[in-house]
Design a protein around this motif. Sequence first.
Motif, PDB file in Angstrom:
ATOM      1  N   TRP A  33       0.866 -35.130  52.526  1.00 54.84           N
ATOM      2  CA  TRP A  33       1.743 -34.021  52.145  1.00 54.84           C
ATOM      3  C   TRP A  33       2.142 -33.192  53.356  1.00 54.84           C
ATOM      4  O   TRP A  33       3.317 -32.847  53.525  1.00 54.84           O
ATOM      5  CB  TRP A  33       1.042 -33.145  51.112  1.00 54.84           C
ATOM      6  CG  TRP A  33       1.949 -32.187  50.423  1.00 54.84           C
ATOM      7  CD1 TRP A  33       2.701 -32.403  49.313  1.00 54.84           C
ATOM      8  CD2 TRP A  33       2.211 -30.828  50.815  1.00 54.84           C
ATOM      9  NE1 TRP A  33       3.410 -31.269  48.972  1.00 54.84           N
ATOM     10  CE2 TRP A  33       3.139 -30.289  49.883  1.00 54.84           C
ATOM     11  CE3 TRP A  33       1.760 -30.014  51.858  1.00 54.84           C
ATOM     12  CZ2 TRP A  33       3.613 -28.989  49.965  1.00 54.84           C
ATOM     13  CZ3 TRP A  33       2.238 -28.711  51.946  1.00 54.84           C
ATOM     14  CH2 TRP A  33       3.147 -28.206  51.005  1.00 54.84           C
ATOM     15  N   TYR A  34       1.198 -32.883  54.232  1.00 54.71           N
ATOM     16  CA  TYR A  34       1.496 -32.061  55.400  1.00 54.71           C
ATOM     17  C   TYR A  34       2.237 -32.850  56.474  1.00 54.71           C
ATOM     18  O   TYR A  34       3.152 -32.326  57.128  1.00 54.71           O
ATOM     19  CB  TYR A  34       0.207 -31.466  55.971  1.00 54.71           C
ATOM     20  CG  TYR A  34      -0.354 -30.363  55.111  1.00 54.71           C
ATOM     21  CD1 TYR A  34       0.307 -29.142  55.003  1.00 54.71           C
ATOM     22  CD2 TYR A  34      -1.527 -30.540  54.391  1.00 54.71           C
ATOM     23  CE1 TYR A  34      -0.188 -28.125  54.206  1.00 54.71           C
ATOM     24  CE2 TYR A  34      -2.029 -29.529  53.584  1.00 54.71           C
ATOM     25  CZ  TYR A  34      -1.358 -28.324  53.500  1.00 54.71           C
ATOM     26  OH  TYR A  34      -1.837 -27.324  52.702  1.00 54.71           O
ATOM     27  N   LEU A  35       1.870 -34.112  56.671  1.00 58.89           N
ATOM     28  CA  LEU A  35       2.566 -34.906  57.676  1.00 58.89           C
ATOM     29  C   LEU A  35       3.995 -35.217  57.245  1.00 58.89           C
ATOM     30  O   LEU A  35       4.873 -35.388  58.089  1.00 58.89           O
ATOM     31  CB  LEU A  35       1.789 -36.195  57.957  1.00 58.89           C
ATOM     32  CG  LEU A  35       0.451 -35.992  58.679  1.00 58.89           C
ATOM     33  CD1 LEU A  35      -0.239 -37.328  58.924  1.00 58.89           C
ATOM     34  CD2 LEU A  35       0.658 -35.254  60.008  1.00 58.89           C
ATOM     35  N   ARG A  36       4.244 -35.278  55.956  1.00 62.32           N
ATOM     36  CA  ARG A  36       5.613 -35.453  55.493  1.00 62.32           C
ATOM     37  C   ARG A  36       6.428 -34.187  55.796  1.00 62.32           C
ATOM     38  O   ARG A  36       7.621 -34.260  56.110  1.00 62.32           O
ATOM     39  CB  ARG A  36       5.655 -35.766  54.006  1.00 62.32           C
ATOM     40  CG  ARG A  36       7.050 -36.164  53.524  1.00 62.32           C
ATOM     41  CD  ARG A  36       7.028 -36.772  52.153  1.00 62.32           C
ATOM     42  NE  ARG A  36       6.488 -35.859  51.151  1.00 62.32           N
ATOM     43  CZ  ARG A  36       6.446 -36.136  49.854  1.00 62.32           C
ATOM     44  NH1 ARG A  36       6.890 -37.307  49.410  1.00 62.32           N
ATOM     45  NH2 ARG A  36       5.940 -35.275  48.997  1.00 62.32           N
ATOM     46  N   THR A 213       4.350 -33.710  34.991  1.00 57.43           N
ATOM     47  CA  THR A 213       5.294 -33.959  33.904  1.00 57.43           C
ATOM     48  C   THR A 213       5.789 -35.396  33.893  1.00 57.43           C
ATOM     49  O   THR A 213       6.054 -35.963  32.833  1.00 57.43           O
ATOM     50  CB  THR A 213       6.496 -32.998  34.022  1.00 57.43           C
ATOM     51  OG1 THR A 213       6.008 -31.647  34.019  1.00 57.43           O
ATOM     52  CG2 THR A 213       7.458 -33.168  32.856  1.00 57.43           C
ATOM     53  N   VAL A 214       5.892 -36.013  35.078  1.00 60.37           N
ATOM     54  CA  VAL A 214       6.383 -37.391  35.164  1.00 60.37           C
ATOM     55  C   VAL A 214       5.247 -38.415  35.166  1.00 60.37           C
ATOM     56  O   VAL A 214       5.472 -39.599  35.392  1.00 60.37           O
ATOM     57  CB  VAL A 214       7.262 -37.574  36.416  1.00 60.37           C
ATOM     58  CG1 VAL A 214       8.495 -36.709  36.331  1.00 60.37           C
ATOM     59  CG2 VAL A 214       6.473 -37.259  37.691  1.00 60.37           C
ATOM     60  N   GLY A 215       4.028 -37.954  34.942  1.00 64.12           N
ATOM     61  CA  GLY A 215       2.896 -38.874  34.858  1.00 64.12           C
ATOM     62  C   GLY A 215       2.232 -39.199  36.171  1.00 64.12           C
ATOM     63  O   GLY A 215       1.348 -40.054  36.230  1.00 64.12           O
ATOM     64  N   ALA A 216       2.649 -38.536  37.259  1.00 60.84           N
ATOM     65  CA  ALA A 216       2.031 -38.753  38.560  1.00 60.84           C
ATOM     66  C   ALA A 216       0.833 -37.824  38.732  1.00 60.84           C
ATOM     67  O   ALA A 216       0.640 -36.889  37.957  1.00 60.84           O
ATOM     68  CB  ALA A 216       3.049 -38.504  39.675  1.00 60.84           C
ATOM     69  N   GLN A 217       0.048 -38.081  39.762  1.00 59.10           N
ATOM     70  CA  GLN A 217      -1.069 -37.185  40.068  1.00 59.10           C
ATOM     71  C   GLN A 217      -0.519 -35.806  40.397  1.00 59.10           C
ATOM     72  O   GLN A 217       0.493 -35.679  41.083  1.00 59.10           O
ATOM     73  CB  GLN A 217      -1.856 -37.733  41.258  1.00 59.10           C
ATOM     74  CG  GLN A 217      -3.091 -36.931  41.627  1.00 59.10           C
ATOM     75  CD  GLN A 217      -3.736 -37.438  42.903  1.00 59.10           C
ATOM     76  OE1 GLN A 217      -3.167 -37.335  43.974  1.00 59.10           O
ATOM     77  NE2 GLN A 217      -4.930 -37.999  42.778  1.00 59.10           N
ATOM     78  N   VAL A 218      -1.165 -34.758  39.898  1.00 61.04           N
ATOM     79  CA  VAL A 218      -0.671 -33.405  40.154  1.00 61.04           C
ATOM     80  C   VAL A 218      -0.744 -33.113  41.656  1.00 61.04           C
ATOM     81  O   VAL A 218      -1.676 -33.531  42.343  1.00 61.04           O
ATOM     82  CB  VAL A 218      -1.467 -32.343  39.367  1.00 61.04           C
ATOM     83  CG1 VAL A 218      -1.251 -32.510  37.883  1.00 61.04           C
ATOM     84  CG2 VAL A 218      -2.948 -32.403  39.710  1.00 61.04           C
ATOM     85  N   CYS A 219       0.242 -32.391  42.172  1.00 60.34           N
ATOM     86  CA  CYS A 219       0.277 -32.051  43.593  1.00 60.34           C
ATOM     87  C   CYS A 219      -0.495 -30.748  43.823  1.00 60.34           C
ATOM     88  O   CYS A 219      -0.700 -29.965  42.891  1.00 60.34           O
ATOM     89  CB  CYS A 219       1.710 -31.934  44.090  1.00 60.34           C
ATOM     90  SG  CYS A 219       2.632 -30.559  43.367  1.00 60.34           S
ATOM     91  N   PRO A 220      -0.923 -30.497  45.062  1.00 59.15           N
ATOM     92  CA  PRO A 220      -1.704 -29.281  45.346  1.00 59.15           C
ATOM     93  C   PRO A 220      -1.006 -27.989  44.922  1.00 59.15           C
ATOM     94  O   PRO A 220      -1.635 -27.089  44.382  1.00 59.15           O
ATOM     95  CB  PRO A 220      -1.894 -29.352  46.868  1.00 59.15           C
ATOM     96  CG  PRO A 220      -1.836 -30.807  47.182  1.00 59.15           C
ATOM     97  CD  PRO A 220      -0.808 -31.368  46.244  1.00 59.15           C
TER      98      PRO A 220
END
Length: 319
Positions: A33-36, A213-220
């Motif tokens: 997430w941070y490197l992106r 909401t889209v079924g992915a892992q929740v983000c920080p």
Amino acid sequence: MNKPQFTSALGPDLERYLAFKKSMGISCDGRFWYLRSFDRYCTQRSLKDLDRPTVEGWVSSRTTSLPNGRRSWLSYIRDFGRWERLNGDEEAYVLSDEWRSDLVRPQPYLLTNEEITRFFDAATRLDTRSPWRWQGLAFFALMHSCGLRTCEARGLMPGDVNLAAGVIDVLWSKGNRSRQLPLTGQVGEILAECDRTSRKIFGADRAAFFVSTVGAQVCPNAIGNAFHRIWDQAGLPRPSGGKQPRPYDFRHHFAYANIERWMAEGTDVNAMLPYLSRYMGHASLQSTYYYIHTSPDFMNGYADIVREGQGILPEVGFE
């Protein structure tokens, strides 16, 4: 063919770096997430080299926009620089340790029992159309009752939550310190209800136990947003200055609540700290001391503890 996750001139190296870390068994969710973010910074400015102006320019932009935020992410860009050097780019810049000098470790907000009660009452009736409507209570109850890190709770897979046995497996946690933790019956029921609803909508093989909401892992970021939404819905005031309530404070509360319980029981706290440290996935007792020094009752009363106690694991509970 999958679309590249990085778009800057440094993108291929960032991909290889993360692949290397994953091969070492290291979770890369937060790192990615941070490197992106760093990659987008480079793309927008057409930066091609991992030099000092590039790295420190990005770091400065983040610290300026988030002056009071946690800065553990500095280790990611510093580690990437070291990796680049080891892999042929002798000119790659490794973030200077001077950037450590102004880092202030956030002090915990000490949650009161009334705040905790009101928070979880509001979590049961959260007004939202997202999965946090049914999983908010379960997510934060797990942090409160087991002292999990936010990244550990969000990283749980459906198979890591064994409701039949009443345990959760915290795998590949910080520093690769995996551990299995017991659940109380009440927390198990809360997780079971959350799982039943998520299965109906996203299936048993969903991307994570707690999903977006889209079924992915929740983000920080979603975790903090959900926490503050529940906090506000509970009608709890936000301090005008100083320490602010955060999801991570449930982990702090778990640590000092156990310490104060042992004190009240006359249990030898020194004898119990290694158990608490292992339970919370700490690398050393120094990390555990950081959590418990914030409890005024502990610091004021610890010198008076004289009775020896039996070694028992921390009492895990929701109440």
